[in-house]
Design a protein around this motif. Structure first.
Motif, mmCIF file in Angstrom:
data_model
loop_
_atom_site.group_PDB
_atom_site.id
_atom_site.type_symbol
_atom_site.label_atom_id
_atom_site.label_comp_id
_atom_site.label_asym_id
_atom_site.label_seq_id
_atom_site.Cartn_x
_atom_site.Cartn_y
_atom_site.Cartn_z
ATOM 1 N N VAL A 251 19.090 -30.287 30.181
ATOM 2 C CA VAL A 251 17.939 -30.143 29.180
ATOM 3 C C VAL A 251 17.950 -29.014 28.303
ATOM 4 C CG1 VAL A 251 15.690 -30.530 28.911
ATOM 5 C CG2 VAL A 251 16.456 -31.791 30.506
ATOM 6 N N LEU A 252 17.974 -27.967 29.001
ATOM 7 C CA LEU A 252 18.071 -26.470 27.976
ATOM 8 C C LEU A 252 19.276 -26.478 27.283
ATOM 9 C CD1 LEU A 252 16.881 -23.726 30.970
ATOM 10 C CD2 LEU A 252 15.592 -24.811 28.788
ATOM 11 N N ASN A 253 20.427 -27.127 27.579
ATOM 12 C CA ASN A 253 21.564 -26.858 26.838
ATOM 13 C C ASN A 253 21.427 -27.795 25.842
ATOM 14 O OD1 ASN A 253 24.289 -26.248 26.462
ATOM 15 N ND2 ASN A 253 24.806 -28.524 26.761
ATOM 16 N N ILE A 254 20.837 -29.256 25.853
ATOM 17 C CA ILE A 254 20.916 -29.916 24.649
ATOM 18 C C ILE A 254 19.848 -29.506 23.742
ATOM 19 C CG2 ILE A 254 21.406 -31.778 26.074
ATOM 20 C CD1 ILE A 254 18.838 -32.950 25.794
ATOM 21 N N LEU A 255 18.817 -28.694 24.318
ATOM 22 C CA LEU A 255 17.921 -28.278 23.332
ATOM 23 C C LEU A 255 18.213 -27.055 22.539
ATOM 24 C CD1 LEU A 255 14.572 -28.996 25.288
ATOM 25 C CD2 LEU A 255 15.562 -30.050 23.592
ATOM 26 N N SER A 256 19.425 -26.420 22.770
ATOM 27 C CA SER A 256 19.859 -25.206 22.244
ATOM 28 C C SER A 256 20.944 -25.130 21.494
ATOM 29 C CB SER A 256 20.003 -24.257 23.167
ATOM 30 O OG SER A 256 21.077 -24.460 24.204
ATOM 31 N N ILE A 257 21.668 -26.772 21.390
ATOM 32 C CA ILE A 257 22.984 -27.015 20.926
ATOM 33 C C ILE A 257 23.031 -26.524 19.298
ATOM 34 C CG2 ILE A 257 23.928 -28.231 22.557
ATOM 35 C CD1 ILE A 257 23.476 -30.336 21.248
ATOM 36 N N SER A 258 21.974 -26.740 18.607
ATOM 37 C CA SER A 258 21.517 -26.739 17.280
ATOM 38 C C SER A 258 20.023 -26.545 17.020
ATOM 39 C CB SER A 258 22.384 -27.986 16.553
ATOM 40 O OG SER A 258 21.483 -29.137 16.592
ATOM 41 N N ARG A 259 19.988 -26.540 15.592
ATOM 42 C CA ARG A 259 18.469 -26.357 15.154
ATOM 43 C C ARG A 259 17.877 -27.740 14.992
ATOM 44 N NH1 ARG A 259 17.607 -28.397 10.010
ATOM 45 N NH2 ARG A 259 19.290 -29.001 8.750
ATOM 46 N N ASN A 260 18.680 -28.774 15.214
ATOM 47 C CA ASN A 260 18.037 -30.269 15.339
ATOM 48 C C ASN A 260 16.898 -30.492 15.970
ATOM 49 O OD1 ASN A 260 20.182 -30.587 13.782
ATOM 50 N ND2 ASN A 260 21.307 -32.253 14.823
ATOM 51 N N GLU A 261 16.031 -31.230 15.644
ATOM 52 C CA GLU A 261 15.102 -31.814 16.466
ATOM 53 C C GLU A 261 15.429 -32.913 17.367
ATOM 54 O OE1 GLU A 261 10.974 -32.107 14.918
ATOM 55 O OE2 GLU A 261 11.938 -31.844 12.999
ATOM 56 N N PHE A 262 14.689 -32.914 18.643
ATOM 57 C CA PHE A 262 14.908 -34.092 19.391
ATOM 58 C C PHE A 262 13.921 -34.959 20.149
ATOM 59 C CE2 PHE A 262 18.642 -30.707 20.428
ATOM 60 C CZ PHE A 262 19.575 -31.613 19.568
ATOM 61 N N SER A 263 14.120 -36.092 20.364
ATOM 62 C CA SER A 263 13.051 -36.880 20.661
ATOM 63 C C SER A 263 12.574 -36.501 22.179
ATOM 64 C CB SER A 263 13.143 -38.297 20.778
ATOM 65 O OG SER A 263 14.206 -38.444 21.513
ATOM 66 N N ARG A 264 11.195 -37.133 22.403
ATOM 67 C CA ARG A 264 10.451 -36.732 23.805
ATOM 68 C C ARG A 264 11.294 -37.405 24.676
ATOM 69 N NH1 ARG A 264 6.899 -38.058 19.759
ATOM 70 N NH2 ARG A 264 6.864 -40.310 20.205
ATOM 71 N N GLY A 265 12.076 -38.334 24.470
ATOM 72 C CA GLY A 265 12.866 -39.031 25.532
ATOM 73 C C GLY A 265 14.166 -38.188 25.958
ATOM 74 N N CYS A 266 14.264 -37.200 25.378
ATOM 75 C CA CYS A 266 15.521 -36.255 25.939
ATOM 76 C C CYS A 266 14.730 -35.508 27.311
ATOM 77 C CB CYS A 266 15.773 -35.266 25.053
ATOM 78 S SG CYS A 266 16.688 -36.031 23.457
ATOM 79 N N THR A 267 13.412 -35.247 27.356
ATOM 80 C CA THR A 267 13.037 -34.614 28.371
ATOM 81 C C THR A 267 12.133 -35.340 29.286
ATOM 82 O OG1 THR A 267 11.285 -33.499 27.051
ATOM 83 C CG2 THR A 267 13.235 -32.298 27.164
ATOM 84 N N ASP A 268 11.656 -36.463 28.753
ATOM 85 C CA ASP A 268 10.660 -37.193 29.746
ATOM 86 C C ASP A 268 10.671 -38.568 29.188
ATOM 87 O OD1 ASP A 268 8.559 -38.005 31.192
ATOM 88 O OD2 ASP A 268 6.936 -37.172 30.113
ATOM 89 N N PRO A 269 11.858 -39.273 29.657
ATOM 90 C CA PRO A 269 11.882 -40.650 29.019
ATOM 91 C C PRO A 269 11.053 -41.869 29.636
ATOM 92 C CG PRO A 269 13.660 -39.863 30.604
ATOM 93 C CD PRO A 269 13.007 -38.719 30.282
ATOM 94 N N LYS A 270 10.312 -42.613 28.996
ATOM 95 C CA LYS A 270 9.581 -43.680 29.382
ATOM 96 C C LYS A 270 10.185 -44.774 29.913
ATOM 97 C CE LYS A 270 6.371 -40.528 28.639
ATOM 98 N NZ LYS A 270 5.791 -39.670 29.874
ATOM 99 N N TYR A 271 11.329 -44.792 29.660
ATOM 100 C CA TYR A 271 12.077 -46.237 29.841
ATOM 101 C C TYR A 271 13.685 -45.894 30.428
ATOM 102 C CZ TYR A 271 13.647 -50.970 28.629
ATOM 103 O OH TYR A 271 14.200 -52.191 28.729
ATOM 104 N N THR A 272 14.122 -46.758 31.113
ATOM 105 C CA THR A 272 15.667 -46.613 31.440
ATOM 106 C C THR A 272 16.461 -47.726 30.511
ATOM 107 O OG1 THR A 272 15.057 -45.748 33.643
ATOM 108 C CG2 THR A 272 17.069 -46.423 33.214
ATOM 109 N N PRO A 273 17.023 -47.408 29.687
ATOM 110 C CA PRO A 273 18.217 -48.577 28.732
ATOM 111 C C PRO A 273 19.181 -48.793 29.746
ATOM 112 C CG PRO A 273 17.708 -46.477 27.684
ATOM 113 C CD PRO A 273 17.222 -46.063 29.042
#
Length: 386
Positions: free
Chosen positions: A9-31
């Motif tokens: 999780v820390l890795n994906i949040l630091s790979i760029s300046r991009n914003e990521f959705s809440r589902g990256c850290t606390d997904p409410k659904y399993t696709p």
């Protein structure tokens, strides 16, 4: 295992300046990877009341809940629905290769005729002036040209707009009167909670009435426009009086067939000239010309210079040709494309097939993430201070 999960999780949040959705850290659904699922959400619609609405989502085979994926939202045209759009547009055919999460929203089919066994399956979008005539520049249709083309009465319009009778819409109305902006806001919220999405790569496309919805969301919705990176409308425009620039700088590629007289790109494609340089369509509506739409976008995006060819890998197929009509743009290009067909996707009747229309759009999307507007606001403040 827990340590590894935290590091991922820390890795994906630091790979760029991009914003990521809440589902990256606390997904409410399993696709379910490699499958399309129909999702139902509750919408408290001012015109329709508290109703359930659906949309379809395709999850690419390689989807990873800890890897941010781009999202493409694809709006269907009038009479169609999300299932038809899924099968016709070809996005599912390329989603696995390019790791794209795809959403097909479902317009509301609320025609009064359903109650009398004459359901036209008129799924539609309330967008770009379809239920707002007379608009800022007056009426948006001339149905005396073809009075038999009156559109069906929608239940949501009966109370707020009125209908000619139980079967015919009133005035120039042609779609549902539902709050489709709210519906879009809610399904985007659901997607951000459920999926790991790159919020700088949320793109919108659509066909016909769905293209009108595409334009409307980024030119008239202060809640939706900041969330969108770029758009590719196919065979769409805005009714006269509703042509506004995007609310933020973003890239656009408008794709139109030169034989399209349903939503014509210019007077030579249509059935005459309407008020304020609009174009009369075959079913009696006044549409803004594509040139005027592009001009509004080019002004907003700071484009300047002579027009220039915008090369694509599909140049020449069904006579596809794309160009930048107002020259170079600093970050968000304004591109106009034409092809030799009518009110449809390019390549649709060729061996290239539907997936290449989606790929044309995707290649454009991939080059045009959401831009940082703050730098332009800073430049404006500095210019003012000087």
């Amino acid at each position: 295992m827990a340590v590894a999960l935290v590091l991922t999780v820390l890795n994906i949040l630091s790979i760029s300046r991009n914003e990521f959705s809440r589902g990256c850290t606390d997904p409410k659904y399993t696709p379910k990877n490699g499958r399309t699922e129909e999702i139902m959400i509750e919408v408290n619609d001012s015109a329709a009341g508290l109703i359930n609405r659906t949309f379809r989502v395709y999850t690419p085979i390689n989807y990873d809940q800890f890897q941010p994926f781009p999202l493409v939202v694809d709006f269907h045209g009038y009479y169609d629905n999300s299932s038809v759009q899924e099968e016709q547009t070809g996005w599912k055919l390329i989603a696995d290769k390019y790791n794209i999460v795809v959403v097909w929203p479902n317009g509301l089919d609320d025609t009064i005729g359903k109650l009398f066994g004459t359901d036209l399956q008129a799924f539609s979008w309330n967008a770009a002036g379809t239920t707002a005539s007379p608009g800022p520049l007056g009426i948006t249709c001339n149905w005396t040209k073809s009075p038999s083309n009156h559109y069906p009465c929608h239940a949501t319009c009966m109370q707020v707009r009125g209908c000619r009778n139980l079967f015919d819409a009133g005035g120039c109305d042609s779609t549902t009167c539902s709050n489709d902006e709210l519906y879009t806001e809610l399904f985007l919220n659901w997607m951000e909670d459920a999926y790991c999405l790159d919020l700088d790569r949320v793109h919108v496309t659509g066909m016909s009435n769905g293209a009108m919805m595409t334009y409307d969301l980024v030119t008239a919705s202060a809640k939706i426009a900041p969330r969108i990176a770029s758009i590719v409308p196919f065979s769409g425009s805005l009714l006269v009086g509703f042509n506004n620039p995007p609310l933020r700088r973003m890239a656009v590629m408008d794709v139109h067939g030169i034989e399209d007289d349903v939503i014509p790109a210019n007077v030579s494609n249509g059935h005459g000239k309407g008020p304020h340089d609009s174009i009369l369509s075959e079913d009696g509506f006044y549409y803004t010309s594509t040139a005027d739409v592009m001009k509004a976008w080019a002004t907003k995006n700071g484009c300047s210079g002579a027009k220039e060819h915008y090369p694509t890998e599909f140049d020449g197929d069904t006579d596809l040709y794309c160009w930048s009509p107002y020259g170079a743009c600093p970050e968000a290009p304004v591109i106009q494309c034409t092809h030799s067909l009518g009110h449809t996707w390019p390549f649709i009747n060729t061996t290239i097939g539907r997936s290449h229309a989606a790929l044309l759009a995707w290649n454009f999307f991939a080059k045009n993430p959401r831009i940082d507007e703050s730098k332009y606001l800073t430049d404006k403040v500095n210019s003012t201070e000087q």
